[in-house]
Design a protein around this motif. Structure first.
Motif, PDB file in Angstrom:
ATOM      1  N   THR A   1       0.826  -1.213   0.000  1.00  0.00           N
ATOM      2  CA  THR A   1       0.000   0.000   0.000  1.00  0.00           C
ATOM      3  C   THR A   1       0.859   1.261   0.000  1.00  0.00           C
ATOM      4  O   THR A   1       0.327   2.368  -0.118  1.00  0.00           O
ATOM      5  CB  THR A   1      -0.901   0.053   1.249  1.00  0.00           C
ATOM      6  OG1 THR A   1      -0.058  -0.089   2.409  1.00  0.00           O
ATOM      7  CG2 THR A   1      -1.933  -1.072   1.237  1.00  0.00           C
ATOM      8  N   GLU A   2       2.156   1.098   0.134  1.00  0.00           N
ATOM      9  CA  GLU A   2       3.101   2.223   0.195  1.00  0.00           C
ATOM     10  C   GLU A   2       2.765   3.176   1.350  1.00  0.00           C
ATOM     11  O   GLU A   2       2.887   4.386   1.236  1.00  0.00           O
ATOM     12  CB  GLU A   2       3.135   2.976  -1.142  1.00  0.00           C
ATOM     13  CG  GLU A   2       3.599   2.055  -2.266  1.00  0.00           C
ATOM     14  CD  GLU A   2       3.853   2.781  -3.574  1.00  0.00           C
ATOM     15  OE1 GLU A   2       4.792   2.385  -4.287  1.00  0.00           O
ATOM     16  OE2 GLU A   2       3.114   3.721  -3.903  1.00  0.00           O
ATOM     17  N   MET A   3       2.335   2.562   2.444  1.00  0.00           N
ATOM     18  CA  MET A   3       2.041   3.356   3.635  1.00  0.00           C
ATOM     19  C   MET A   3       3.159   3.211   4.647  1.00  0.00           C
ATOM     20  O   MET A   3       3.871   2.210   4.671  1.00  0.00           O
ATOM     21  CB  MET A   3       0.764   2.818   4.307  1.00  0.00           C
ATOM     22  CG  MET A   3      -0.524   3.182   3.609  1.00  0.00           C
ATOM     23  SD  MET A   3      -1.916   2.474   4.538  1.00  0.00           S
ATOM     24  CE  MET A   3      -3.205   2.706   3.321  1.00  0.00           C
ATOM     25  N   ASP A   4       3.258   4.202   5.517  1.00  0.00           N
ATOM     26  CA  ASP A   4       4.138   4.065   6.676  1.00  0.00           C
ATOM     27  C   ASP A   4       3.665   2.863   7.482  1.00  0.00           C
ATOM     28  O   ASP A   4       2.463   2.639   7.632  1.00  0.00           O
ATOM     29  CB  ASP A   4       4.034   5.338   7.528  1.00  0.00           C
ATOM     30  CG  ASP A   4       4.870   5.219   8.775  1.00  0.00           C
ATOM     31  OD1 ASP A   4       6.087   5.494   8.707  1.00  0.00           O
ATOM     32  OD2 ASP A   4       4.310   4.830   9.814  1.00  0.00           O
ATOM     33  N   ARG A   5       4.607   2.120   8.024  1.00  0.00           N
ATOM     34  CA  ARG A   5       4.284   0.857   8.708  1.00  0.00           C
ATOM     35  C   ARG A   5       3.325   1.044   9.906  1.00  0.00           C
ATOM     36  O   ARG A   5       2.427   0.244  10.121  1.00  0.00           O
ATOM     37  CB  ARG A   5       5.606   0.214   9.163  1.00  0.00           C
ATOM     38  CG  ARG A   5       5.513  -1.259   9.427  1.00  0.00           C
ATOM     39  CD  ARG A   5       6.845  -1.828   9.771  1.00  0.00           C
ATOM     40  NE  ARG A   5       7.617  -1.011  10.692  1.00  0.00           N
ATOM     41  CZ  ARG A   5       7.424  -0.977  11.997  1.00  0.00           C
ATOM     42  NH1 ARG A   5       6.480  -1.721  12.551  1.00  0.00           N
ATOM     43  NH2 ARG A   5       8.173  -0.212  12.753  1.00  0.00           N
ATOM     44  N   ALA A   6       3.560   2.138  10.656  1.00  0.00           N
ATOM     45  CA  ALA A   6       2.703   2.386  11.826  1.00  0.00           C
ATOM     46  C   ALA A   6       1.262   2.665  11.395  1.00  0.00           C
ATOM     47  O   ALA A   6       0.305   2.241  12.039  1.00  0.00           O
ATOM     48  CB  ALA A   6       3.251   3.560  12.641  1.00  0.00           C
ATOM     49  N   LYS A   7       1.128   3.369  10.289  1.00  0.00           N
ATOM     50  CA  LYS A   7      -0.194   3.681   9.736  1.00  0.00           C
ATOM     51  C   LYS A   7      -0.906   2.404   9.294  1.00  0.00           C
ATOM     52  O   LYS A   7      -2.062   2.174   9.668  1.00  0.00           O
ATOM     53  CB  LYS A   7      -0.014   4.651   8.558  1.00  0.00           C
ATOM     54  CG  LYS A   7      -1.286   4.990   7.811  1.00  0.00           C
ATOM     55  CD  LYS A   7      -1.003   6.042   6.729  1.00  0.00           C
ATOM     56  CE  LYS A   7      -2.255   6.350   5.917  1.00  0.00           C
ATOM     57  NZ  LYS A   7      -2.010   7.433   4.936  1.00  0.00           N
ATOM     58  N   ALA A   8      -0.210   1.589   8.514  1.00  0.00           N
ATOM     59  CA  ALA A   8      -0.794   0.330   8.050  1.00  0.00           C
ATOM     60  C   ALA A   8      -1.193  -0.523   9.243  1.00  0.00           C
ATOM     61  O   ALA A   8      -2.242  -1.175   9.237  1.00  0.00           O
ATOM     62  CB  ALA A   8       0.195  -0.421   7.167  1.00  0.00           C
TER      63      ALA A   8
END
Lengths: 259, 259
Positions: free
Chosen positions: A43-50
DNA sequence: AAACTTATGTTCGCATATCGAACTTATTGA
DNA sequence: TCAATAAGTTCGATATGCGAACATAAGTTT
């Protein structure tokens, strides 16, 4: 404002919802279960966000967790259920498509247009056919390369069809794939005239199908129905002489049964 | 932290996602299309908030708008698609269930446990039966009152079954509905012994069904399969003498075909 | 036509929900 | 045992989302 569509960044756009749904949709047939890091990467998201989205979806019951692996639960079917439940004609059409499968031994489906794709909403699969097995309700295929897609494109008002043709990205799936918007438009005009579409090995080798539109008794367009087969098994004469009339008969039966 | 489930209010819980999914799920068979005010009322959200979610879902393609009315698009099927696509056995099971329907003229389904409900994930509907028409993939029914539910509860480890019995709210759908956790536990123990469940008019008048568990060749529990019929049409002898063996045969065929 | 009711659109101050960097801890594989 | 990879956690910052309030539109009734 009626036809205005929100964009990311608009003050009314809810980014967290969009991102959360993106996480839900990152699971697919090739990635039914994934770790947090894989989800973040895809998803190309920051890990904490995901992680926050995965844990929230887990709390809501849409995702389950096995050690480091996350996967969808059957509860996600609930999200699409109302769409399926909202049209009582689906069950009626299912019966007619199953008649076709029983009689001809071929797969038959109902699809609707959604964006530039067709989405399968009713499906009667012929048995013991590899292609039949991989298609199911929810499957999306490019409208430009499917007989049901062309039938539905043929039903569009001219401005919408032109807009589609202007933006559609054509792709050579096979050597037979249509490769210009002009040629596609010509074919769709032909489909309008003759009331059916045949698409022959444009999406996949061997895949041959015929489709017609299907209406309710009140004139409402319900979608397109098709019969799909293998070019090695069914020749063009049979497709036109046997399969097409049978499909038209089913469409007529649906029209008479619904109002 | 592994088994800890986030709660609303936890810092990692994403409330906007939860609310947005609530908006998506407020559409159902009885409310396939609604105005903004109706959505706000049914979700008990502030109108401006509901509006932001509706407009965001519209931007994402999951909802369409006709004047003041909002309704789901087929794109919502995408959300459940990965779940269906993640288990290739579904297509195989579909074939076996259709064999049962063709042979016995009764509906047959595969369901899995999800929370306190069973969710239908594969369905072969008998034709021209009212009850058959209203059940579809995605439908949820209380596990306690269905034969497939009891079969699946019977497969749970003891602590999970006890937790279920402790929290399940029993309801008198009919005069025959089971009405104590004790009686339900006794029946589930019996199901464990005999390997099948019969539930007779506990959920709805006339509804009678038999279910067995179904496993893949590698021992993985795939769900429960059933045959459901009408008590007026099929007596208990036929259910036990004809339908049950046929169901067991289908389960065995699935087990042999999958690995 | 006017008044009333219902519904929707919009703004914006503000509280807080969400973001992501950074650090800590756990797991896996060589 | 150690390095690499993965995940858990914290928390300051701020952008996001909330909802009250006002404006406008549409539908209904008189």
């Amino acid at each position: 404002m009626d036809d205005q569509i929100l964009k990311p960044g608009d003050r009314d756009y809810v980014g967290a919802l969009a991102s959360g749904l993106e996480v839900l949709q990152v699971f697919d047939a090739e990635h039914p279960r994934m770790t947090l890091s894989e989800v973040a990467a895809r998803t190309e998201m920051d890990r904490a966000k995901a992680r926050r989205f995965l844990l929230t979806l887990h709390a809501l019951g849409f995702i389950k967790r096995n050690g480091r692996q996350f996967e969808l639960t059957p509860r996600v079917l609930q999200l699409g259920y109302a769409y399926q439940a909202s049209n009582q004609y689906r069950a009626v059409i299912q019966q007619y498509l199953e008649d076709i499968t029983a009689e001809l031994g071929e797969s038959s489906s109902l699809a609707v247009l959604d964006g530039d794709d067709v989405v399968y909403v009713v499906r009667s699969s012929a048995r013991h056919r590899l292609m039949a097995i991989t298609l199911s309700v929810g499957t999306r295929l490019p409208a430009a390369y499917t007989s049901m897609g062309r039938v539905l494109l043929a039903q569009l008002p001219e401005p919408e069809l032109d807009a589609f043709l202007a933006r559609v990205k054509l792709e050579a799936f096979t050597a037979f794939s249509i490769h210009s918007a002009d040629a596609l438009k010509k074919d769709i005009i032909k489909v309008r005239k003759q009331g059916y579409s045949i698409v022959d090995q444009e999406l996949d080798s061997g895949l041959r199908s015929v489709a017609v539109p299907v209406f309710a008794g009140n004139g409402e367009l319900l979608g397109a129905i098709n019969i799909s087969t293998n070019a090695a098994r069914v020749d063009m004469d049979t497709l036109l002489g046997v399969y097409l009339p049978r499909l038209q008969q089913a469409a007529e039966a649906v029209r008479r049964t619904t109002h």
